[in-house]
Design a protein around this motif. Structure first.
Motif, mmCIF file in Angstrom:
data_model
loop_
_atom_site.group_PDB
_atom_site.id
_atom_site.type_symbol
_atom_site.label_atom_id
_atom_site.label_comp_id
_atom_site.label_asym_id
_atom_site.label_seq_id
_atom_site.Cartn_x
_atom_site.Cartn_y
_atom_site.Cartn_z
ATOM 1 N N SER A 1 -0.973 -1.356 -4.383
ATOM 2 C CA SER A 1 -2.349 -1.832 -4.287
ATOM 3 C C SER A 1 -3.074 -1.086 -3.173
ATOM 4 O O SER A 1 -2.479 -0.364 -2.373
ATOM 5 C CB SER A 1 -2.358 -3.334 -4.023
ATOM 6 N N GLY A 2 -4.403 -1.253 -3.162
ATOM 7 C CA GLY A 2 -5.215 -0.635 -2.124
ATOM 8 C C GLY A 2 -5.630 0.776 -2.477
ATOM 9 O O GLY A 2 -5.417 1.274 -3.577
ATOM 10 N N ARG A 3 -6.275 1.428 -1.494
ATOM 11 C CA ARG A 3 -6.781 2.781 -1.688
ATOM 12 C C ARG A 3 -5.670 3.806 -1.523
ATOM 13 O O ARG A 3 -4.814 3.672 -0.643
ATOM 14 C CB ARG A 3 -7.902 3.066 -0.682
ATOM 15 N N LYS B 1 0.826 -1.205 0.000
ATOM 16 C CA LYS B 1 0.000 0.000 0.000
ATOM 17 C C LYS B 1 0.866 1.263 0.000
ATOM 18 O O LYS B 1 2.066 1.228 0.303
ATOM 19 C CB LYS B 1 -0.892 0.006 1.234
ATOM 20 N N CYS C 1 -12.820 1.948 -5.229
ATOM 21 C CA CYS C 1 -12.350 0.813 -4.434
ATOM 22 C C CYS C 1 -13.515 -0.061 -3.997
ATOM 23 O O CYS C 1 -14.532 0.437 -3.491
ATOM 24 C CB CYS C 1 -11.610 1.304 -3.190
ATOM 25 N N GLN D 1 -3.828 -2.652 -9.130
ATOM 26 C CA GLN D 1 -4.602 -2.893 -7.913
ATOM 27 C C GLN D 1 -4.727 -1.650 -7.031
ATOM 28 O O GLN D 1 -5.150 -1.738 -5.888
ATOM 29 C CB GLN D 1 -3.967 -4.034 -7.109
ATOM 30 N N GLU E 1 -10.780 -4.357 -1.944
ATOM 31 C CA GLU E 1 -9.627 -3.500 -2.217
ATOM 32 C C GLU E 1 -9.379 -2.516 -1.076
ATOM 33 O O GLU E 1 -8.248 -2.188 -0.766
ATOM 34 C CB GLU E 1 -9.844 -2.746 -3.535
ATOM 35 N N GLN E 2 -10.485 -2.082 -0.422
ATOM 36 C CA GLN E 2 -10.306 -1.215 0.733
ATOM 37 C C GLN E 2 -9.628 -1.958 1.861
ATOM 38 O O GLN E 2 -8.823 -1.395 2.611
ATOM 39 C CB GLN E 2 -11.660 -0.676 1.196
ATOM 40 N N SER E 3 -9.949 -3.265 1.961
ATOM 41 C CA SER E 3 -9.335 -4.043 3.037
ATOM 42 C C SER E 3 -7.841 -4.214 2.831
ATOM 43 O O SER E 3 -7.110 -4.499 3.764
ATOM 44 C CB SER E 3 -10.011 -5.421 3.133
ATOM 45 N N LEU E 4 -7.381 -3.985 1.588
ATOM 46 C CA LEU E 4 -5.953 -4.102 1.325
ATOM 47 C C LEU E 4 -5.163 -3.053 2.091
ATOM 48 O O LEU E 4 -3.984 -3.225 2.337
ATOM 49 C CB LEU E 4 -5.692 -3.965 -0.178
ATOM 50 N N ASN E 5 -5.818 -1.985 2.442
ATOM 51 C CA ASN E 5 -5.140 -0.966 3.215
ATOM 52 C C ASN E 5 -4.929 -1.402 4.653
ATOM 53 O O ASN E 5 -4.126 -0.838 5.365
ATOM 54 C CB ASN E 5 -5.936 0.347 3.209
ATOM 55 N N ARG E 6 -5.732 -2.443 5.068
ATOM 56 C CA ARG E 6 -5.590 -2.902 6.440
ATOM 57 C C ARG E 6 -4.628 -4.062 6.552
ATOM 58 O O ARG E 6 -3.922 -4.229 7.526
ATOM 59 C CB ARG E 6 -6.971 -3.298 6.988
#
Length: 859
Positions: A752-754, A730, A784, A774, A788-793
């Motif tokens: 990847s991610g937001r 991220k 997102c 991504q 894909e938002q969860s990729l930030n976590r």
């Protein structure tokens, strides 16, 4: 005849005898006074004073109990009474304390403690009780704090100087009314801004002839005042203050005896008012470096006693009035760096026979005189850069026999240098002919032993460089600056560097030079900058350059070099290292981290491989705030202190992807550019420690891993380019803290991610994030999804991680069910618990209601 002679003889004796008798009495008296010994009380007072001082230079070594104190160094006595009357302790490197024993020197009238170091202590209050003082000089002695009001008790004081100390200030100036005898008053660099009535107070001294309030943080000249009565004033210096308004009309009421008026760099606005021209005796006027506009008044021609007229660095417009040519006493005329227009011809210099310094640089003027014109003056300094002089080389220069500085760059001169020019330079120190279209064979250049700077950059000088460097006629040169960049010089660098050991700045860039850098360049032990960029030089950088311990800038970019040498770490004074586009192979050595003073590291566009050293955090100049150090500014703008001339370093850098020239602003740059290489591995997390870095470019490499999580701590970053690598993960949320970013490029990676939300990150074009499939969120068109938002976590894990996550979720479900029935089942089956629970819920509801209504009422 004999009688007449006898008569004359008698008359001579009658006339001579009283004089001879008086002289004999004088010498007898002087001899007698010289035998008067020092007063014992004064002697002991001085010995006590000596013990309180720290005497680094042993200037008080003669102060001994076994010697008459009137014979001590820096001590002067009144020979009539044997009492100490003067102490000249200036320029002595004294420190420590000033003993109160000075009060015992009852006849002391002259005390000079200037140019010492009292370590920011306060000015002793007891000095205000030394009523016999007529002269007190505490300038440049490193005092600080409140200027004691008690100094106002010195009613006999005629001379007071407190200039150039550390943070002296006043809370008011009303105490100064007691200085009724003051003639010279200098409070330069003291903070006087708290006293709004400073002008009225200063103007009440009837004997004041010189007032110096240079850089005193004054913010008003009280333009509303109609009259200011400086009855005896001859010198007024109000330079480097912050007036931010027009020159007030009360200047016309200044003493008609005013000789010098200095308002340099004081934020003055508006026109040059006619009130100035009532000062008929004015000899020196400095209005330079302000924001004055409008034309130069023709009334200046009425100030017939004017010797120095400085109007440079303003916004003056219009033409130069020919009335200036009537100032027959004028020695210095500075009108450069304005917005003037028009032609300057012979009439502007008609009666300027005493003119020695002329500055018309960057003023928008055209110099148009006849080819056979012989000026009435003999200049010592000629600053005529960036005005139209050409196309012909000015022949009138040949008549100037005493010229020391010739600044004639960007003057539209073309064609060949006349044959007389190089032999004419017998007294000259600085020759700047840069940025013209001058043609000359370098073998024709003759440098006299007086020349310290030769700047012929950006012309059409040609011929082998070795012919110039090795010619016998200039082997005794004292050249400190040699800039031949952007010419047509050819051949190999010579081995004649032993004849050029005075060189401090050497720039041979952008020519047609070939071959290796000779080992003999190590003889340039005074060298601070070496610029050989954009030639066809190949091979190793010779280890002999280690002998050039003062090197601060090395620019050998755009050549054909081999590797970065390991000994580079020994160049501990290095500030700028530019080796870009030089076909360098190998790796970046760890030794480069030893360059703790480095501000610019540019290794871009080479064939470097391996990883980025994780020790870059050791380059403290990119991690720590600047201390107040003039050395780098002095290096960038190399100034000849004995003359008003300087040489400005210039380096081509591309901090935002586009190369541009850095000159004076080089001192503001903190840059690491490793772009367009074959570097691999990850970006070291330690790079986040370089909190003062402004430009970071690691693009077009093979870097992997994540962007350092703490990159947001580098809050001075203005440009970050990490594009075209293989970075993943991220974008760190901390990047939202980079509020100074004007360029960001993360395109063509595997991010990847937001994209984190911030005013800064969303302000960049989507092209700066493109090529990361991504990556989602504004400014990209792709929204997102939940996944894909969860990729930030959390990053995408392996199968093993998924199984662990599944077990975790199953366990969490079982725990939730068990906990739910453990609590709710108890409430369902046990009545007393159920009643207590609902009573608690009702109380919470009432509390929430009351709190909400109270806040609503307040609103």
């Amino acid at each position: 005849m004999g009688a007449s002679f006898a008569t004359l003889h008698v008359l001579f004796l009658i006339w001579f005898f009283p004089i001879a008798f008086s002289l004999s009495l004088f010498f007898f008296k002087a001899e007698s006074n010289s035998n008067v010994s020092c007063n014992e009380k004064d002697k002991q007072a001085l010995l006590t004073l000596k013990r309180a001082f720290t005497d680094h230079e042993h200037v008080l070594s003669s102060w001994s109990d076994h010697k008459d104190c009137c014979l001590w160094d820096r001590v002067f006595c009144d020979k009539k009474i044997g009492r100490v009357s003067e102490l000249h302790l200036n320029h002595s490197r004294l420190g420590g304390e000033i003993s109160g024993s000075l009060l015992q020197l009852e006849h002391l009238n002259y005390l000079d403690l200037s140019y010492n170091d009292f370590n920011c202590t306060r000015i002793p209050i007891f000095l205000g009780s030394m009523f016999s003082l007529t002269h007190l000089d505490l300038s440049r002695a490193n005092f600080s704090g409140l200027i004691p009001h008690q100094l106002g008790n010195l009613s006999s004081l005629r001379y007071l100087s407190l200039r150039n100390n550390s943070d002296l200030y006043v809370d008011n100036l009303h105490w100064m009314s007691g200085l009724s005898a003051i003639q010279y008053l200098n409070l330069g660099y003291s903070d006087l801004h708290r006293e709004v009535d400073w002008l009225q107070i200063m103007s009440k001294f009837p004997s004041l002839s010189e007032l110096d309030l240079y850089n005193c943080q004054l913010d008003s000249l009280n333009p509303s005042l109609g009259f200011v009565n400086f009855t005896s004033l001859q010198v007024l210096d109000l330079s480097k203050n912050h007036f931010n308004h027009e020159i007030p009309n009360w200047f016309s009421n200044l003493s008609t005896s005013l000789l010098r008026l200095d308002l340099y760099n004081s934020s003055l606005k508006g026109n040059i008012l006619p009130s100035i021209f009532n000062l008929e005796k004015l000899e020196y006027l400095d209005l330079g470096l302000n924001s004055l506009n409008g034309p130069i008044p023709s009334s200046f021609g009425n100030l017939s006693r004017m010797r120095v007229l400085l109007l440079d660095h303003n916004q003056l417009n219009g033409t130069i009035p020919k009335s200036l040519g009537l100032l027959s006493r004028l020695e210095n005329l500075y009108v450069g760096k304005n917005s003037l227009t028009g032609i300057v011809d012979e009439g502007h210099f008609r009666k300027l026979s005493k003119l020695k310094e002329l500055d018309m640089s960057e003023a928008g003027l055209s110099f148009n005189v006849n080819s056979n014109w012989v000026p009435p003056f003999q200049l010592e300094y000629a600053y005529i850069s960036s005005i139209k002089i050409g196309p012909n080389f000015p022949s009138w220069l040949q008549s100037q026999r005493f010229l020391s500085v010739l600044e004639m760059s960007m003057s539209g001169i073309s064609g060949k240098v006349p044959g007389w020019f190089w032999n004419w330079t017998s007294n000259i120190t600085v020759i700047n002919l840069s940025n013209n279209r001058i043609e000359c064979d370098v073998s024709d250049i003759f440098l006299s032993h007086t020349v310290k700077e030769l700047n012929i950059a950006n012309n059409s000088f040609y011929g082998p460089i070795s012919t110039f460097l090795c010619q016998k006629k200039i082997r005794k040169n004292k050249l400190e600056v040699l800039d031949t960049s952007n010419n047509l010089l050819s051949g190999e660098l010579s081995h004649c560097w032993k004849y050029w050991q005075s060189l401090i700045h050497l720039n041979l860039g952008s020519n047609n030079l070939v071959g290796r850098i000779p080992y003999s360049m190590g003889a340039l032990v005074n060298l601070q900058s070496l610029c050989l960029q954009n030639n066809s030089i190949y091979g190793d950088i010779p280890s002999s350059l280690k002998k050039c311990l003062n090197l601060r800038l090395i620019d050998i970019g755009d050549n054909h070099l081999s590797i970065i040498p390991l000994w580079i770490g020994e160049m501990t004074n290095l500030l700028v290292l530019r080796l870009r586009s030089s076909e360098i192979k190998g790796y970046i050595p760890q030794q480069i981290c030893q360059l703790s003073s480095l501000r610019v590291l540019d290794l871009a566009n080479n064939s470097l491989s391996g990883s980025i050293p994780n020790c870059l955090k050791n380059i403290s100049a990119m991690a720590l705030p600047d201390s107040y150090d003039n050395s780098f500014s002095y290096f960038v703008s190399f100034i000849y202190w004995n003359m008003q001339a300087s040489y400005v370093e210039n380096v081509q850098l591309g901090p935002k992807g586009k190369e541009m020239e850095y000159k004076e602003n080089l001192k503001l740059v903190r840059l690491i550019d490793l772009s367009s290489n074959n570097l691999s591995g990850s970006i070291p997390t330690e790079i986040s420690n370089l909190s003062k870095l402004r430009f970071l470019n690691l693009s077009r490499n093979h870097l992997m891993g994540e962007i350092p999580e703490k990159i947001g701590s580098m809050k001075d970053l203005e440009s970050v380019d990490l594009s075209r690598n293989h970075l993943s993960g991220k974008i760190p949320p901390s990047m939202s803290n980079l509020t100074f970013l004007s360029l960001l490029d993360l395109s063509y990676n595997n991010l990847s991610g937001r994209i984190p939300s911030s005013t800064q990150l969303q302000s960049f074009d989507a092209l700066r994030y493109i090529g990361n499939p991504q990556l989602c969120g504004d400014p990209l068109p792709k929204s997102c999804t939940i996944e894909e938002q969860s990729l930030n976590r959390s990053p995408i894990g392996s199968v093993e991680d998924d199984s662990k996550n599944s077990s975790f979720y199953i366990s969490m479900g079982v725990g939730f069910t068990t906990g739910f029935w453990a609590i709710c089942g108890a409430l369902f089956f046990i009545r007393t618990w159920r009643d207590a629970y609902f009573r608690f819920v009702d109380e919470i509801k009432d509390w929430i209601y009351e709190t909400t209504m109270r806040k609503m009422n307040l609103l």
